[in-house]
Design a protein around this motif. Structure first.
Motif, PDB file in Angstrom:
ATOM      1  N   ILE A 189       1.026  -1.365  -0.255  1.00 45.90           N
ATOM      2  CA  ILE A 189       0.021   0.337   0.019  1.00 45.90           C
ATOM      3  C   ILE A 189       1.102   1.030   0.209  1.00 45.90           C
ATOM      4  O   ILE A 189       0.519   2.326  -0.488  1.00 45.90           O
ATOM      5  CB  ILE A 189      -0.943  -0.194   1.237  1.00 45.90           C
ATOM      6  N   GLN A 190       1.774   0.860   0.796  1.00 46.22           N
ATOM      7  CA  GLN A 190       2.508   2.349   0.770  1.00 46.22           C
ATOM      8  C   GLN A 190       3.433   2.290  -0.386  1.00 46.22           C
ATOM      9  O   GLN A 190       3.802   3.693  -1.060  1.00 46.22           O
ATOM     10  CB  GLN A 190       4.015   2.232   1.497  1.00 46.22           C
ATOM     11  N   GLY A 191       4.031   1.397  -1.259  1.00 44.14           N
ATOM     12  CA  GLY A 191       4.317   1.822  -2.779  1.00 44.14           C
ATOM     13  C   GLY A 191       3.507   2.910  -3.239  1.00 44.14           C
ATOM     14  O   GLY A 191       3.446   3.338  -4.720  1.00 44.14           O
ATOM     15  N   VAL A 192       2.273   2.428  -3.489  1.00 43.73           N
ATOM     16  CA  VAL A 192       0.953   3.139  -4.433  1.00 43.73           C
ATOM     17  C   VAL A 192       0.478   4.023  -3.584  1.00 43.73           C
ATOM     18  O   VAL A 192       0.980   4.775  -4.673  1.00 43.73           O
ATOM     19  CB  VAL A 192      -0.653   2.123  -4.105  1.00 43.73           C
ATOM     20  N   LYS A 193       1.149   4.437  -2.780  1.00 42.14           N
ATOM     21  CA  LYS A 193       1.015   5.248  -1.876  1.00 42.14           C
ATOM     22  C   LYS A 193       1.839   6.048  -2.763  1.00 42.14           C
ATOM     23  O   LYS A 193       1.666   8.053  -2.994  1.00 42.14           O
ATOM     24  CB  LYS A 193       0.474   6.358  -0.628  1.00 42.14           C
ATOM     25  N   ASP A 194       2.666   5.636  -2.460  1.00 44.77           N
ATOM     26  CA  ASP A 194       4.289   6.730  -2.882  1.00 44.77           C
ATOM     27  C   ASP A 194       4.349   6.592  -4.559  1.00 44.77           C
ATOM     28  O   ASP A 194       4.971   7.352  -5.251  1.00 44.77           O
ATOM     29  CB  ASP A 194       5.286   6.187  -3.248  1.00 44.77           C
ATOM     30  N   LYS A 195       3.275   6.555  -5.714  1.00 39.74           N
ATOM     31  CA  LYS A 195       2.948   5.904  -6.737  1.00 39.74           C
ATOM     32  C   LYS A 195       3.968   5.268  -7.665  1.00 39.74           C
ATOM     33  O   LYS A 195       3.917   5.448  -9.048  1.00 39.74           O
ATOM     34  CB  LYS A 195       2.837   7.865  -6.976  1.00 39.74           C
ATOM     35  N   ARG A 196       4.427   4.728  -7.205  1.00 40.09           N
ATOM     36  CA  ARG A 196       5.237   3.251  -7.781  1.00 40.09           C
ATOM     37  C   ARG A 196       4.133   2.909  -8.656  1.00 40.09           C
ATOM     38  O   ARG A 196       4.254   1.985  -9.552  1.00 40.09           O
ATOM     39  CB  ARG A 196       6.159   3.306  -6.445  1.00 40.09           C
ATOM     40  N   TYR A 197       2.570   2.018  -8.010  1.00 36.03           N
ATOM     41  CA  TYR A 197       2.268   1.542  -8.835  1.00 36.03           C
ATOM     42  C   TYR A 197       0.771   1.800  -8.538  1.00 36.03           C
ATOM     43  O   TYR A 197       0.601   2.257  -7.478  1.00 36.03           O
ATOM     44  CB  TYR A 197       2.567   0.367  -8.463  1.00 36.03           C
ATOM     45  N   ARG A 198       0.023   1.036  -8.848  1.00 32.27           N
ATOM     46  CA  ARG A 198      -1.244   1.784  -8.502  1.00 32.27           C
ATOM     47  C   ARG A 198      -1.400   0.118  -8.115  1.00 32.27           C
ATOM     48  O   ARG A 198      -1.534  -1.021  -8.696  1.00 32.27           O
ATOM     49  CB  ARG A 198      -2.256   2.181 -10.193  1.00 32.27           C
ATOM     50  N   LEU A 199      -3.325   0.095  -6.900  1.00 33.05           N
ATOM     51  CA  LEU A 199      -3.521  -0.446  -7.136  1.00 33.05           C
ATOM     52  C   LEU A 199      -4.879  -0.861  -8.053  1.00 33.05           C
ATOM     53  O   LEU A 199      -5.826  -0.230  -8.030  1.00 33.05           O
ATOM     54  CB  LEU A 199      -4.554  -0.581  -5.602  1.00 33.05           C
ATOM     55  N   MET A 200      -4.648  -2.258  -8.617  1.00 33.30           N
ATOM     56  CA  MET A 200      -5.093  -2.558  -9.608  1.00 33.30           C
ATOM     57  C   MET A 200      -6.752  -2.988  -8.790  1.00 33.30           C
ATOM     58  O   MET A 200      -6.955  -3.509  -8.162  1.00 33.30           O
ATOM     59  CB  MET A 200      -4.290  -3.747 -10.349  1.00 33.30           C
ATOM     60  N   GLY A 201      -8.062  -3.190  -9.690  1.00 36.95           N
ATOM     61  CA  GLY A 201      -9.130  -2.774  -9.558  1.00 36.95           C
ATOM     62  C   GLY A 201      -9.700  -2.361  -8.330  1.00 36.95           C
ATOM     63  O   GLY A 201     -11.222  -2.021  -7.934  1.00 36.95           O
ATOM     64  N   PHE A 202      -9.096  -1.220  -8.390  1.00 34.92           N
ATOM     65  CA  PHE A 202      -9.683   0.416  -7.705  1.00 34.92           C
ATOM     66  C   PHE A 202      -9.521   1.276  -8.514  1.00 34.92           C
ATOM     67  O   PHE A 202      -8.450   1.752  -9.549  1.00 34.92           O
ATOM     68  CB  PHE A 202      -9.240  -0.042  -6.725  1.00 34.92           C
ATOM     69  N   GLY A 203     -10.736   1.980  -8.705  1.00 30.86           N
ATOM     70  CA  GLY A 203     -10.860   3.287  -8.998  1.00 30.86           C
ATOM     71  C   GLY A 203     -11.556   3.353 -10.597  1.00 30.86           C
ATOM     72  O   GLY A 203     -11.195   2.013 -10.955  1.00 30.86           O
ATOM     73  N   HIS A 204     -11.892   4.581 -11.016  1.00 27.07           N
ATOM     74  CA  HIS A 204     -12.766   4.556 -12.384  1.00 27.07           C
ATOM     75  C   HIS A 204     -12.931   5.595 -12.529  1.00 27.07           C
ATOM     76  O   HIS A 204     -13.160   6.465 -11.968  1.00 27.07           O
ATOM     77  CB  HIS A 204     -14.104   3.593 -11.585  1.00 27.07           C
ATOM     78  N   ARG A 205     -12.443   5.249 -13.824  1.00 30.00           N
ATOM     79  CA  ARG A 205     -13.039   7.009 -14.551  1.00 30.00           C
ATOM     80  C   ARG A 205     -14.500   7.740 -14.108  1.00 30.00           C
ATOM     81  O   ARG A 205     -14.598   9.020 -13.883  1.00 30.00           O
ATOM     82  CB  ARG A 205     -12.739   7.254 -15.913  1.00 30.00           C
ATOM     83  N   VAL A 206     -14.983   6.923 -14.232  1.00 27.26           N
ATOM     84  CA  VAL A 206     -16.585   7.617 -14.405  1.00 27.26           C
ATOM     85  C   VAL A 206     -17.436   7.678 -12.591  1.00 27.26           C
ATOM     86  O   VAL A 206     -17.709   8.168 -12.520  1.00 27.26           O
ATOM     87  CB  VAL A 206     -17.860   6.796 -15.651  1.00 27.26           C
ATOM     88  N   TYR A 207     -17.236   5.843 -11.545  1.00 26.97           N
ATOM     89  CA  TYR A 207     -17.709   5.711 -11.046  1.00 26.97           C
ATOM     90  C   TYR A 207     -16.623   6.311  -9.710  1.00 26.97           C
ATOM     91  O   TYR A 207     -15.633   6.244  -9.461  1.00 26.97           O
ATOM     92  CB  TYR A 207     -17.868   4.480 -10.756  1.00 26.97           C
ATOM     93  N   LYS A 208     -17.813   7.774  -8.788  1.00 26.06           N
ATOM     94  CA  LYS A 208     -16.925   8.366  -8.054  1.00 26.06           C
ATOM     95  C   LYS A 208     -17.797   7.567  -7.084  1.00 26.06           C
ATOM     96  O   LYS A 208     -17.284   8.569  -5.643  1.00 26.06           O
ATOM     97  CB  LYS A 208     -16.769   9.712  -8.356  1.00 26.06           C
ATOM     98  N   ASN A 209     -18.351   7.228  -6.391  1.00 25.60           N
ATOM     99  CA  ASN A 209     -19.063   6.070  -5.418  1.00 25.60           C
ATOM    100  C   ASN A 209     -19.014   5.204  -6.077  1.00 25.60           C
ATOM    101  O   ASN A 209     -17.327   4.180  -6.432  1.00 25.60           O
ATOM    102  CB  ASN A 209     -20.127   6.667  -5.629  1.00 25.60           C
ATOM    103  N   MET A 210     -19.175   3.700  -5.402  1.00 25.94           N
ATOM    104  CA  MET A 210     -19.406   2.644  -5.364  1.00 25.94           C
ATOM    105  C   MET A 210     -19.492   2.447  -7.066  1.00 25.94           C
ATOM    106  O   MET A 210     -20.435   2.430  -7.639  1.00 25.94           O
ATOM    107  CB  MET A 210     -20.017   1.581  -5.024  1.00 25.94           C
TER     108      MET A 210
END
Ligand code: CMC
Length: 429
Positions: free
Chosen positions: A291-312
């Motif tokens: 998780i620290q690596g994700v926060k340091d923007k070394r890589y992304r947490l795959m399966g998280f986030g979406h361009r359109v959904y900003k809720n669930m």
């Protein structure tokens, strides 16, 4: 639909104004019709289409803030719970629920066109055995235009219909062939007595020496994955299909373009990337460091986030439940990879870094885990996404071609390269 509202643009240091009409849809935000904007001598600039509606469509609606997804007005939750994938295909293609007779007829026609041209089997033999199934899928689907030349006249609605039916019927056969070829197993012919999804599982897992009895719970889970992935408005691959189709390219070539776009890890490749990520993390004790690596923007947490959904992501909520059903049916609740995924989900949902950026699990976080539990190899995940999305792509393609106003897609650019300069002959450089 035109409203009586407008947006007035002032430019040229306040000397000129331009009224731009505001158009309203049935649901969702209004759009400003900027077609007259070129009169200003400027272009609009919106890389990534963050504020651009690229077309008008009646197929799918997403409300990213509310976490809602409708196919032809029907909420995804109702379709996932009460419909099936083939009926969902009918709804996406035709815009209405089929009558019982139409449903039966559609199912019959699709299930009686599942075989592919026998020579397509030789086409596969040109691929290396270790080819990624998506690499084969792009090539083989593109090659369909060489095998089905009698349905390529895109101005003929009957040709378009035949091509659409062919694609929906044959795509599971091709997807299963990609897998079977990659493991050196013989291709299995389709079985028309099975449902669309059970037949796909048969072609994946049966052998000529042994029958395969599809487990109804697992068939339903896969069917649900197909429903959830069937369409998603103007996403990258659908926009690719529309852009390719806008030039008049044939439907098989357009779908091959969509498959190529889907392959990327930021799009359909994410479900595969989720499993790879879980493998890399390996153990719950490594989550914090990851998780620290994700926060340091070394890589992304795959399966998280979406361009359109900003809720669930509403698809994620359904898939999360399906995930639990499948794992308990298979007695895999204590599977270490699943436990790791659930722990990761919990931490990410509570961590302010993800909460502040509205990074919720998307459908691919759970679908990868379900597919893996169904015995589907990771390299096939995006292929299954492509199988499901074919109906969405082809429905959008048909909607676009049927529109008499349709024009070739031709964006412009902000040029930042070298200014005009003279060529210097090689002996003078
Ligand atoms: N992990 C960590 N941080 C992320 C992630 C992620 N998965 N996604 C976005 N962010 C951060 C990003 O670093 C940025 O932070 P900051 O504001 O500090 O710069 C912020 O969130 C906004 O990110 P963005 O890149 O501007 O958002 P986007 O809308 O362009 O990206 C996305 C959408 C899906 C490409 C992205 O969320 C992502 O790469 N997710 C992982 C891949 C994935 O799961 N894709 C499947 C999408 S669902 C299936 C489909 O529909 O295709």
């Amino acid at each position: 639909m035109e409203t009586n509202r407008k947006v007035t643009l002032t430019y040229n240091e306040g000397k000129d104004t331009l009224d731009l009409p505001v158009l309203g849809g049935t649901l969702g935000p209004d759009v400003v019709d900027i077609r007259a904007f070129s009169k200003t001598g400027m272009f609009t600039f919106d890389p990534g289409f963050l504020a651009t509606a690229s077309c008008e469509s009646k197929i799918t609606f997403i409300d990213g803030d509310q976490g809602q997804l409708y196919y032809r007005g029907y909420p995804i939750e109702q379709l996932a719970e009460e419909s099936d994938y083939l009926e969902t295909c009918y709804i996406l293609m035709y815009g209405e629920l089929p009558t019982p007779e139409e449903k039966k007829q559609f199912q019959h026609t699709i299930m009686h066109h599942t075989m592919v041209h026998e020579q397509l089997t030789s086409f596969f033999k040109g691929f290396r055995r270790d080819s990624h199934p998506m690499a084969m899928m792009v090539g083989v689907v593109g090659a369909l235009s060489a095998f089905y030349q009698d349905s390529l006249d895109i101005s003929n609605p009957e040709h378009r219909k035949v091509a659409m039916y062919r694609l929906i019927s044959k795509i599971p056969t091709i997807a299963a062939m990609c897998y079977r070829y990659s493991i050196g197993a013989p291709f299995m012919y389709p079985r028309n007595d099975l449902s669309y999804t059970a037949n796909f599982m048969h072609m994946m897992f049966a052998t000529p020496c042994e029958n395969y009895e599809p487990n109804p719970v697992l068939v339903q889970a896969l069917d649900r994955i197909l429903i959830l992935h069937a369409d998603h408005e103007q996403n990258a691959s659908t926009s690719t299909v529309r852009l390719a189709g806008s030039s008049g390219a044939n439907p098989f070539a357009c779908i091959a373009a969509g498959i190529a776009c889907l392959w990327g890890p930021a799009h359909g490749g994410a479900n595969e990337a989720v499993l790879k990520m879980l493998d890399e993390i390996g153990d719950e004790s490594n989550i914090e460091e990851f998780i620290q690596g994700v926060k340091d923007k070394r890589y992304r947490l795959m399966g998280f986030g979406h361009r359109v959904y900003k809720n669930m992501d509403p698809r994620a909520s359904i898939m999360r439940r399906t995930c639990h059903d499948v794992l308990s049916e298979l007695g895999l609740q204590d599977d270490p990879k699943f436990k790791l995924a659930m722990r990761l989900e919990k931490i990410a949902l509570e961590d302010p870094y993800f909460v502040e950026r509205k990074l919720y699990p998307n459908v691919d976080f759970y679908s990868g885990i379900v597919l893996s539990a169904l015995g589907i190899p990771v390299s096939m995940f995006t292929v299954i996404f492509a199988l499901a999305r074919t109906v969405g792509w082809i429905s959008h393609w048909n909607e676009m071609i049927s529109d008499p106003q349709q024009k070739i897609g031709r964006p412009r650019q902000l040029y930042t390269g070298a200014g005009r300069r003279d060529y210097v002959p090689v002996d003078k450089r």
